[in-house]
Design a protein around this motif. Structure first.
Motif, PDB file in Angstrom:
ATOM      1  N   VAL A   9       0.904  -1.197  -0.150  1.00 46.77           N
ATOM      2  CA  VAL A   9       0.048   0.029   0.026  1.00 46.77           C
ATOM      3  C   VAL A   9       0.844   1.208   0.157  1.00 46.77           C
ATOM      4  CG1 VAL A   9      -1.795   1.206   1.189  1.00 46.77           C
ATOM      5  CG2 VAL A   9      -1.904  -1.111   1.128  1.00 46.77           C
ATOM      6  N   GLY A  10       1.961   1.157   0.774  1.00 45.96           N
ATOM      7  CA  GLY A  10       2.789   2.334   0.683  1.00 45.96           C
ATOM      8  C   GLY A  10       3.519   2.565  -0.710  1.00 45.96           C
ATOM      9  N   VAL A  11       3.702   1.671  -1.404  1.00 45.02           N
ATOM     10  CA  VAL A  11       4.437   1.757  -2.860  1.00 45.02           C
ATOM     11  C   VAL A  11       3.273   2.149  -3.741  1.00 45.02           C
ATOM     12  CG1 VAL A  11       4.842   0.343  -5.006  1.00 45.02           C
ATOM     13  CG2 VAL A  11       5.750  -0.311  -2.676  1.00 45.02           C
ATOM     14  N   PHE A  12       2.007   2.099  -3.463  1.00 42.92           N
ATOM     15  CA  PHE A  12       0.762   2.323  -4.291  1.00 42.92           C
ATOM     16  C   PHE A  12       0.654   3.924  -4.018  1.00 42.92           C
ATOM     17  CE2 PHE A  12      -3.695   4.112  -3.930  1.00 42.92           C
ATOM     18  CZ  PHE A  12      -3.966   3.994  -4.893  1.00 42.92           C
ATOM     19  N   LEU A  13       0.847   4.453  -2.709  1.00 39.31           N
ATOM     20  CA  LEU A  13       0.978   5.819  -2.499  1.00 39.31           C
ATOM     21  C   LEU A  13       2.014   6.625  -2.929  1.00 39.31           C
ATOM     22  CD1 LEU A  13      -0.317   6.093   1.216  1.00 39.31           C
ATOM     23  CD2 LEU A  13      -1.502   6.621  -0.756  1.00 39.31           C
ATOM     24  N   PHE A  14       3.279   5.969  -2.928  1.00 36.65           N
ATOM     25  CA  PHE A  14       4.230   6.679  -3.694  1.00 36.65           C
ATOM     26  C   PHE A  14       4.109   6.861  -4.975  1.00 36.65           C
ATOM     27  CE2 PHE A  14       8.651   6.555  -5.503  1.00 36.65           C
ATOM     28  CZ  PHE A  14       9.131   7.793  -4.726  1.00 36.65           C
ATOM     29  N   ALA A  15       3.441   5.811  -5.937  1.00 36.32           N
ATOM     30  CA  ALA A  15       3.224   5.830  -7.053  1.00 36.32           C
ATOM     31  C   ALA A  15       2.097   7.004  -7.479  1.00 36.32           C
ATOM     32  CB  ALA A  15       2.604   4.431  -7.764  1.00 36.32           C
ATOM     33  N   VAL A  16       1.139   6.957  -6.809  1.00 36.76           N
ATOM     34  CA  VAL A  16       0.222   8.068  -6.777  1.00 36.76           C
ATOM     35  C   VAL A  16       0.840   9.495  -6.709  1.00 36.76           C
ATOM     36  CG1 VAL A  16      -1.906   9.305  -5.720  1.00 36.76           C
ATOM     37  CG2 VAL A  16      -1.705   6.812  -5.758  1.00 36.76           C
ATOM     38  N   PHE A  17       1.916   9.697  -5.827  1.00 40.27           N
ATOM     39  CA  PHE A  17       2.762  10.831  -5.512  1.00 40.27           C
ATOM     40  C   PHE A  17       3.494  11.162  -6.969  1.00 40.27           C
ATOM     41  CE2 PHE A  17       6.918  12.390  -4.004  1.00 40.27           C
ATOM     42  CZ  PHE A  17       6.698  13.700  -3.479  1.00 40.27           C
ATOM     43  N   ILE A  18       4.176  10.278  -7.334  1.00 43.43           N
ATOM     44  CA  ILE A  18       5.021  10.450  -8.643  1.00 43.43           C
ATOM     45  C   ILE A  18       4.111  10.895  -9.643  1.00 43.43           C
ATOM     46  CG2 ILE A  18       6.524   9.413 -10.247  1.00 43.43           C
ATOM     47  CD1 ILE A  18       7.934   9.941  -7.590  1.00 43.43           C
ATOM     48  N   THR A  19       2.995  10.046  -9.734  1.00 44.35           N
ATOM     49  CA  THR A  19       2.110  10.493 -10.776  1.00 44.35           C
ATOM     50  C   THR A  19       1.572  11.839 -10.761  1.00 44.35           C
ATOM     51  OG1 THR A  19       1.398   8.102 -11.077  1.00 44.35           O
ATOM     52  CG2 THR A  19       0.188   9.831 -11.976  1.00 44.35           C
ATOM     53  N   TRP A  20       1.303  12.298  -9.624  1.00 44.44           N
ATOM     54  CA  TRP A  20       0.811  13.753  -9.301  1.00 44.44           C
ATOM     55  C   TRP A  20       2.014  14.726  -9.845  1.00 44.44           C
ATOM     56  CZ3 TRP A  20      -1.927  17.512  -8.762  1.00 44.44           C
ATOM     57  CH2 TRP A  20      -1.284  18.956  -8.116  1.00 44.44           C
ATOM     58  N   ILE A  35      -8.804  10.169  -4.282  1.00 43.35           N
ATOM     59  CA  ILE A  35      -8.162   8.796  -4.395  1.00 43.35           C
ATOM     60  C   ILE A  35      -7.501   8.055  -3.217  1.00 43.35           C
ATOM     61  CG2 ILE A  35      -6.489   7.383  -6.030  1.00 43.35           C
ATOM     62  CD1 ILE A  35      -7.210   9.053  -8.273  1.00 43.35           C
ATOM     63  N   VAL A  36      -6.528   9.263  -2.866  1.00 45.15           N
ATOM     64  CA  VAL A  36      -5.970   8.653  -1.762  1.00 45.15           C
ATOM     65  C   VAL A  36      -6.800   8.336  -0.275  1.00 45.15           C
ATOM     66  CG1 VAL A  36      -4.058   9.315   0.099  1.00 45.15           C
ATOM     67  CG2 VAL A  36      -3.718   9.646  -2.336  1.00 45.15           C
ATOM     68  N   SER A  86      -8.035  -6.103   0.528  1.00 49.54           N
ATOM     69  CA  SER A  86      -8.976  -6.020   1.648  1.00 49.54           C
ATOM     70  C   SER A  86      -9.019  -4.607   2.519  1.00 49.54           C
ATOM     71  CB  SER A  86      -8.951  -7.263   2.580  1.00 49.54           C
ATOM     72  OG  SER A  86      -9.886  -6.971   3.358  1.00 49.54           O
ATOM     73  N   ALA A  87      -7.724  -4.268   2.627  1.00 49.59           N
ATOM     74  CA  ALA A  87      -7.535  -3.186   3.578  1.00 49.59           C
ATOM     75  C   ALA A  87      -8.026  -1.796   2.630  1.00 49.59           C
ATOM     76  CB  ALA A  87      -5.992  -3.062   4.041  1.00 49.59           C
ATOM     77  N   MET A  88      -7.759  -1.837   1.320  1.00 50.10           N
ATOM     78  CA  MET A  88      -8.000  -0.803   0.528  1.00 50.10           C
ATOM     79  C   MET A  88      -9.553  -0.635   0.168  1.00 50.10           C
ATOM     80  SD  MET A  88      -4.602  -0.520  -1.892  1.00 50.10           S
ATOM     81  CE  MET A  88      -5.145   0.807  -2.685  1.00 50.10           C
ATOM     82  N   ARG A  89     -10.164  -1.936   0.085  1.00 47.23           N
ATOM     83  CA  ARG A  89     -11.377  -2.128  -0.222  1.00 47.23           C
ATOM     84  C   ARG A  89     -12.391  -1.545   1.039  1.00 47.23           C
ATOM     85  NH1 ARG A  89     -13.022  -7.764  -3.193  1.00 47.23           N
ATOM     86  NH2 ARG A  89     -12.639  -8.654  -0.948  1.00 47.23           N
ATOM     87  N   THR A  90     -11.569  -1.954   2.125  1.00 48.74           N
ATOM     88  CA  THR A  90     -12.416  -1.631   3.438  1.00 48.74           C
ATOM     89  C   THR A  90     -12.490  -0.015   3.385  1.00 48.74           C
ATOM     90  OG1 THR A  90     -11.835  -3.631   4.288  1.00 48.74           O
ATOM     91  CG2 THR A  90     -12.292  -1.693   5.789  1.00 48.74           C
ATOM     92  N   SER A  91     -11.386   0.493   3.201  1.00 48.22           N
ATOM     93  CA  SER A  91     -11.452   1.980   3.252  1.00 48.22           C
ATOM     94  C   SER A  91     -12.271   2.720   2.187  1.00 48.22           C
ATOM     95  CB  SER A  91      -9.773   2.496   2.620  1.00 48.22           C
ATOM     96  OG  SER A  91      -8.786   2.289   3.833  1.00 48.22           O
TER      97      SER A  91
END
Length: 270
Positions: free
Chosen positions: A123-134, A184-185, A205-210
């Motif tokens: 999930v941390g890698v996902f956030l970093f990818a969103v950060f770089i994309t931004w 999105i985040v 599951s953690a992201m779906r629960t969010s």
């Protein structure tokens, strides 16, 4: 790592924890509890509260060159997207304090032994990818509106942004796009990290629960997002120093928000 798993739990099962309906008052109560945790364990300012401002100042210094001015605001605002990762130790401290366990500062590092660590990293890698994309999108928008423009100073860049039609287009479209990234985040990770610190349910599951928590509680979650945005903005004004207080409080409060919105496992309710 034995039993390495990311998407689902250690048994390969996707678990969807039950989500509760909450109100805006619950959001403010979570914030109050976060403040209480910070007051009880202010020493944790040394664990993450100082690191966050230092990195923020580093980013500001990194963009001190004239050709990097356009990235200053995207970096400052986008850095907040990584806040949930920086607060992992704070979630652990709040969890321990709630359970009556040892909350010495070294216990904040216990998360590194969590069976959910691979999922947390994912999930941390996902956030970093969103950060770089931004950052890439923000740079692309600037290049489109200001082709081949170099600014002599930060003041010159700010004047260009605030006094020209292209500058205001950058402000309007940039903030609209940034809001989309923030949403999105918020939707995918608002309680994902506290959930993984508490239970090994898997990254998906953690992201779906969010996402389900946001869909079930749109107004309270948007209120939480606004609180986070305003608090981080205020904390960033005095050379990021205010984040030494804001960041730990928001981290602790996020744990309590998670506890309010997600039902505990059946075994804990018996």
């Amino acid at each position: 790592m034995a039993g390495f798993h990311v998407v689902a739990n250690a048994e390969g099962v996707l678990i969807d924890p039950e989500v509760r309906k909450i109100g805006v008052s619950d959001v403010f109560d979570a914030l109050r509890r976060g403040i209480d945790d910070f007051k009880a364990k202010p020493s944790h300012i040394l664990f993450l509260g100082i690191i966050y401002p230092i990195v923020g100042v580093f980013l500001a210094s990194w963009t001190s060159g004239a050709n990097a001015f356009p990235l200053l605001f995207p970096l400052m605002s986008g850095f907040a997207l990584l806040g949930p990762v920086a607060a992992l130790g704070l979630y652990e401290i709040s969890r321990r304090r709630e359970a009556g366990l040892d909350t010495s500062w070294k216990r904040a590092l216990e998360v590194r032994h969590s069976p959910a660590l691979p999922s947390i990293i994912a999930v941390g890698v996902f956030l970093f990818a969103v950060f770089i994309t931004w950052l890439l999108v923000a740079q692309s928008l600037y290049d489109r509106l200001f082709p081949s423009v170099m600014h002599a100073s930060l003041a010159d860049f700010i004047r260009e942004v605030l006094t020209t039609s292209h500058g205001w287009m950058l402000v309007i479209f940039g903030n609209a796009i940034g809001l989309l990234f923030a949403f999105i985040v918020l939707t995918t990770t608002v309680i994902a990290f506290p959930l993984l610190v508490d239970r090994d349910v898997g990254a998906l599951s953690a992201m779906r629960t969010s996402a389900r928590a946001v869909l079930a509680n749109p107004v309270p979650m948007l209120a939480w997002g606004l609180i986070v945005a305003v608090a981080l903005a205020i904390g960033s004004i005095p050379l990021f120093a205010g984040l030494a207080v804001v960041m730990p409080i928001l981290g602790h409060a996020t744990w309590h928000l998670y506890r309010k919105v997600v039902e505990p496992p059946a075994s804990a309710r018996r």
